[in-house]
Structures are given as C-alpha cells and as structure tokens.
Design an enzyme around this catalytic site. Structure first.
Site, PDB file in Angstrom:
ATOM      1  N   ARG A 167      42.173  52.418  26.813  1.00 14.81           N
ATOM      2  CA  ARG A 167      43.039  51.283  26.501  1.00 14.81           C
ATOM      3  C   ARG A 167      42.729  50.783  25.097  1.00 14.81           C
ATOM      4  O   ARG A 167      41.563  50.595  24.738  1.00 14.81           O
ATOM      5  CB  ARG A 167      42.827  50.150  27.511  1.00 14.81           C
ATOM      6  CG  ARG A 167      43.176  50.609  28.919  1.00 14.81           C
ATOM      7  CD  ARG A 167      43.112  49.501  29.937  1.00 14.81           C
ATOM      8  NE  ARG A 167      43.398  50.055  31.267  1.00 14.81           N
ATOM      9  CZ  ARG A 167      43.379  49.362  32.399  1.00 14.81           C
ATOM     10  NH1 ARG A 167      43.079  48.064  32.372  1.00 14.81           N
ATOM     11  NH2 ARG A 167      43.654  49.944  33.536  1.00 14.81           N
ATOM     12  N   ARG A 205      34.505  45.169  28.140  1.00 13.67           N
ATOM     13  CA  ARG A 205      35.861  45.527  27.722  1.00 13.67           C
ATOM     14  C   ARG A 205      35.772  46.637  26.682  1.00 13.67           C
ATOM     15  O   ARG A 205      35.483  46.383  25.524  1.00 13.67           O
ATOM     16  CB  ARG A 205      36.559  44.293  27.143  1.00 13.67           C
ATOM     17  CG  ARG A 205      38.049  44.466  26.876  1.00 13.67           C
ATOM     18  CD  ARG A 205      38.676  43.173  26.397  1.00 13.67           C
ATOM     19  NE  ARG A 205      38.557  42.109  27.368  1.00 13.67           N
ATOM     20  CZ  ARG A 205      39.373  41.941  28.413  1.00 13.67           C
ATOM     21  NH1 ARG A 205      40.400  42.738  28.564  1.00 13.67           N
ATOM     22  NH2 ARG A 205      39.168  40.971  29.276  1.00 13.67           N
ATOM     23  N   GLU A 249      36.662  40.210  37.065  1.00 14.50           N
ATOM     24  CA  GLU A 249      37.508  41.184  37.751  1.00 14.50           C
ATOM     25  C   GLU A 249      36.857  42.565  37.744  1.00 14.50           C
ATOM     26  O   GLU A 249      36.384  43.045  36.711  1.00 14.50           O
ATOM     27  CB  GLU A 249      38.867  41.255  37.065  1.00 14.50           C
ATOM     28  CG  GLU A 249      39.772  42.318  37.653  1.00 14.50           C
ATOM     29  CD  GLU A 249      41.035  42.536  36.826  1.00 14.50           C
ATOM     30  OE1 GLU A 249      41.350  41.662  36.000  1.00 14.50           O
ATOM     31  OE2 GLU A 249      41.680  43.581  37.011  1.00 14.50           O
ATOM     32  N   SER A 286      41.686  45.617  41.026  1.00 14.66           N
ATOM     33  CA  SER A 286      42.991  44.989  41.153  1.00 14.66           C
ATOM     34  C   SER A 286      43.800  45.846  42.108  1.00 14.66           C
ATOM     35  O   SER A 286      43.930  47.047  41.906  1.00 14.66           O
ATOM     36  CB  SER A 286      43.646  44.946  39.770  1.00 14.66           C
ATOM     37  OG  SER A 286      44.647  43.975  39.701  1.00 14.66           O
ATOM     38  N   ARG A 324      32.389  48.463  35.019  1.00 11.61           N
ATOM     39  CA  ARG A 324      32.121  47.066  35.371  1.00 11.61           C
ATOM     40  C   ARG A 324      31.196  46.967  36.577  1.00 11.61           C
ATOM     41  O   ARG A 324      30.425  46.013  36.709  1.00 11.61           O
ATOM     42  CB  ARG A 324      33.424  46.314  35.631  1.00 11.61           C
ATOM     43  CG  ARG A 324      34.175  46.068  34.334  1.00 11.61           C
ATOM     44  CD  ARG A 324      35.272  45.047  34.463  1.00 11.61           C
ATOM     45  NE  ARG A 324      35.836  44.733  33.153  1.00 11.61           N
ATOM     46  CZ  ARG A 324      36.848  43.902  32.929  1.00 11.61           C
ATOM     47  NH1 ARG A 324      37.424  43.284  33.962  1.00 11.61           N
ATOM     48  NH2 ARG A 324      37.282  43.675  31.716  1.00 11.61           N
TER      49      ARG A 324
END
Length: 443
Positions: free
Chosen positions: A278, A293, A365, A368, A408
């Site tokens: 990403r 991130r 988070e 999801s 994560r």
RNA sequence: GGAGAGGUGGCAGAGUGGUCGAAUGCACCGCACUCGAAAUGCGGCGUGGGGGUGACUCCACCGUGAGUUCGAAUCUCACCCUCUCCGCCA
C-alpha cells in the site's frame, strides 16, 4: 455496484440509504435521468436494427429466387439505415459507459444495524450475537498488567537490538519499510503459519497461493478502482500495468469473477498468506514510528463466497474465525461495529478487531471483517446457479476479513508478552512454530 | 523470445457469407415406465438488455476490439489468452 433496475424500483429506499454515507450527494434522480436517456437510445436503435434485419432477410430470399431487381431495390432501402445504426450503437455505448461510471463510484449502502456516525468515534463496541461484555470476557484474554512501564514494540529489547531494522530498510527501500531479522523474523513467520494452519485445519478454508500482481479489472471488482488508485503500487507491464495487491482480498475474491458457480460449491472459503502493498498516500505523518503502517506487510486473508441467504451468518462466522486467532494467542482485544462514516467503500457492514497495545496504551485495528452483499459480485459478474428447479443465475455474496494482519500481530505479541529484561515470551500456540522456544531475546 | 495449433452454450464438440443463438453428445430439470433405482422413451434446458398489464415480442452476444458486406460464429486486420515444440531462465 448497484443495479439500476433496483434503484428505479426502490428510489426512496436507495436515497435514504445512500444519504447515510458520508460525502455522497448523488441521488436516484441523477442516475435515472441517465438511464432514461439510455432507454430512449436503445428503443430507437433496436427499431433500426429490426428493420435492417428484416430487410436483409428479404434480400437473401430475393437473391435465392434470382430476383435481382427486387434485391437491388431492398438494398437501396437498407442503405438509408446505414448511418443511423452505427451512430446509435456509438450513442448506446457512450451512455452505458456514463451510467456505469456514475454507478461505480457510489459506495455500498449499509445495513440497518450499522450505527450512524461521521468517523471512528461513532463506532460501537460489539460482543457477538446475543453477546455481552460478560460473555466476551469469558473467551477473551484480559488486558495484561505490567510491573514496569511497557514499551512500544520497536523499543522492546529483542526488537530494538537490531532485529527490527528500519535504518537498513530505509537504505534499501526508503521510509515505511522494515527488515526483520533473527528471532523476530522467525516470530513473524510463526504467526503467519499458525494463522494459516488454524483457518485451514479448523475453520474449513482452502489455502491459496495467489498472484501478487493483478490487472485493473480485478481491482475494479473489489472496489480499489476507480476511486482508490492512489493507494496502490503499479508495475509497468507491456503496454499496460499490473498492480501489487493491497490485500489478498483482490485475487481471492476475483477467483470467481465472470463465472457461474453451482450452489453446491457454496460457501466457498478461501484463505491466503501474502504480502500486501500500500502506498499509504494521504497517511503522511501518521504512525511513522515502528512497523505499524508499512508499504509492505504480511496478512492472512479470509474470503467467503456465499448465497445471498447465508451471507450475514457467514459474516458472524468469519468474525469468530478472526477472533479465534487472538484468543489462541492470548491477546486482549475488542470488536467494533463500524459506523457509516468509518465503513469501507464496498461494505454493507464491517467489524474491526482492535488489539490491545500496552506500549501505545491503546487499541489498534488488527483485522477488518466485511460483508459486501452482491456489490462486488456485480462488478466482477460472479454468479451461481441455484440448485433444484431450473432457476436463473443470481449474484453471489462476497465477504472478506483479515485473519489477521501478521505484521500488526507481531507488534501485539511483542508489546503484550514483553518482559522487563527486554525478552519476549512466546505464546503457547506459537512454540511449535518456534522450535519449542518459550522465550526470545533472553540471555 | 522463435515456430505451429487453437479460443463456440455448465462441459465436450460440429458449424467457412443468409432460414444459425447455433447440430450432436454429456450433465441438469420435468414426465412416463418401476415397489424403488438403473436403463430406456418423451419433453425442456445459454446470458444480458429493451417494449408490452399480459400472451408475447424485439435487440445484442460464438476470446476482445476495429473493418468488409444489404447481411458475419463464418471473410480481413490488430490485440489478448491457452496448448505443443524450440530457446532462455529462478
């Protein structure tokens, strides 16, 4: 993507539902105006085509009877249609593209039980169907307590002493990359293996090794295009390009694109452990420390393809599959039902799993889990044929969820299992994947 | 990268300018036969989009896109993909 026929038949429901979505001003009237023009064009075009077809057939018959004079006469008549048909076809294509473009940028509409809200502050904690804080507390690990001030993951000894190296990564690739080494690299690998084994052995998912480079069409199918192009990395390829997958949701979901499955094949449950890429455009300045991130991270993804009738149940099931990962790892977490303002583009409803990070003293988070209804299926043209009586194909429903983000999760293990001496205890379920090690970074 | 072959309905596979949305077989669905099943027989069975209250009807689709023609699955061109062989290569 929406069905214009459904919009036409449900203008009020559509407008009401769409108005719940942040920043969307399009309404059914805008779309139906385009569709009206489209229908006008089609009617006129079809009439011309019908006439041409009928006359052409007569020409064939006339020629078969050697009536050249009549054939010539008919051909002259058809000639007058020559311009109107190609023009009409061009018009039809143009207006159909216009309608598709208008529809393809609209987000999915949310289920009624999705809370209203403008941002993540509007999310509502969820404890499962018929669940409560008490029932959740029985299966979830409690928040750990520390006799010392817990550090952030990149400060924990085993990582800080060179096994999580951002300097070298910067030399290779720039910011937002990391090089993992030694026991930390192994822990990352162990986490991925553990999750994949869990979902394949206990949750009925089929393990898949998908391509990591995909075409624009696949990205359109899972909503990354046309609106979120800036979040992607592209590699030039021939005259075009291929995108590095931002999530395995893209290849896994698109495996059923342009096909008609039989109902017996459903639910189709797929899982994969892949790197995700990403560009994080628009995230400048956010989470710049540590590996929270990154431009590249590993993730175990789950995708389910179901019938319309079973998708909401599958959503709860998939949530449970993701939760099981954290429960077995003994990580404290909470589940949030995302509000309309925080809901992803293609989702009708999303549960976020947020794991407790003691070093950051907050929930972050880590997974999801979304149900998309037929939104992606329409974009992909993915259908199934109901069993039993002869029935027309219907669009499948698609779901996707992380099970979980491996990078994560590594952070979560480092922070939650850290010891005062900088070592990190290895959760029981990971020890077989770590050659029996009970702790890393110790003396 | 080079040479050759090929892309047609859920699958297999005919079809080289008109009556072909498309033979045939398999699969599937219904009916008959049967105690039941198998076998057999009969019938049905692609997708999308318009019009019509409706019976129904029209249009488009044979890898994709252009083109030739009154008319294209069929002819021309480009592109994509698959397979076989050769070369290169982790």
């Amino acid at each position: 993507m929406f069905d214009i026929k459904w919009i036409r038949a449900n203008t009020e429901a559509f407008d009401t539902a769409l108005s719940r979505r942040k920043g969307i001003t399009t309404r059914s009237a805008d779309l139906l105006a385009i569709d009206d023009r489209r229908r006008d064009i089609i009617v006129r075009l079809n009439e011309a085509q019908e006439k041409r077809n009928a006359l052409s057939k007569q020409i064939g018959q006339a020629k078969a009877q050697k009536d050249e004079a009549k054939a010539a006469e008919l051909m002259a008549e058809v000639a007058r249609l020559k311009d109107t048909i190609p023009a009409g076809e061009a018009e039809e294509r143009a207006v159909e593209l216009e309608l598709r473009n208008a529809l393809s940028v609209l987000p999915n509409i949310a289920f009624d039980d999705v809370p209203d809200g403008t941002d993540e502050a509007g999310n509502v904690e969820y404890f499962g169907r018929n669940g409560s804080p008490e029932t959740a507390a029985k299966v979830r690990a409690p928040r750990p307590s520390f006799a010392f001030a817990p550090k952030e993951h990149y400060e924990v000894g085993v990582a800080a002493n060179g096994n999580m190296d951002f300097e070298i990564a910067a030399k290779l690739s720039g910011s937002r990359f990391v090089v993992l080494k030694g026991e930390v690299a192994r822990l990352e690998r162990a986490l991925g293996q553990f999750m994949l084994d869990l979902h394949t052995n206990e949750h009925g998912y089929l393990e898949v090794q998908p391509p990591l480079l995909v075409k624009d069409d696949a990205l359109f199918g899972t909503n990354q295009l046309p609106k979120f192009e800036d979040d992607l990395f592209f590699a030039p390829h021939g005259d075009g390009r291929l995108a590095l997958i931002p999530t395995a949701e893209v290849p896994l979901t698109n495996m059923v694109r342009e096909s008609i499955l039989s109902e017996e094949e459903l639910p189709l449950r797929l899982t994969a452990l892949t790197p995700c890429f990403r560009s994080e455009a628009g995230s400048a300045g956010r989470d710049t420390r540590g590996m929270l991130r990154q431009h590249q991270f590993n993730k175990v993804e789950m995708v389910s393809i179901t019938t319309p009738e079973t998708s909401t149940d599958e959503h709860e099931r998939m949530l449970t599959c993701a939760e099981t990962v954290l429960q077995k790892l003994g990580l404290h977490y909470r589940v949030m039902n995302l509000c309309t303002g925080d809901l992803g583009f293609g989702a009708k409803k999303t549960y976020d799993l947020e794991v407790w990070l003691p070093g950051q003293d907050t929930y972050r988070e880590i997974s999801s889990v979304s149900v998309c209804g037929d939104f992606q299926a329409r974009r992909m043209d993915a259908r199934y044929r109901p069993s039993g009586e002869k029935q027309a194909p219907r669009f499948v429903h698609t779901l996707n969820g992380s099970g979980t983000a491996v990078g994560r999760c590594l952070i979560a293990v480092l922070e939650n299992y850290q010891q005062e001496d900088g070592s990190v205890l290895v959760p029981d379920v990971l020890q077989p994947y770590m050659g029996g090690l009970k702790s890393i970074g110790g003396r």
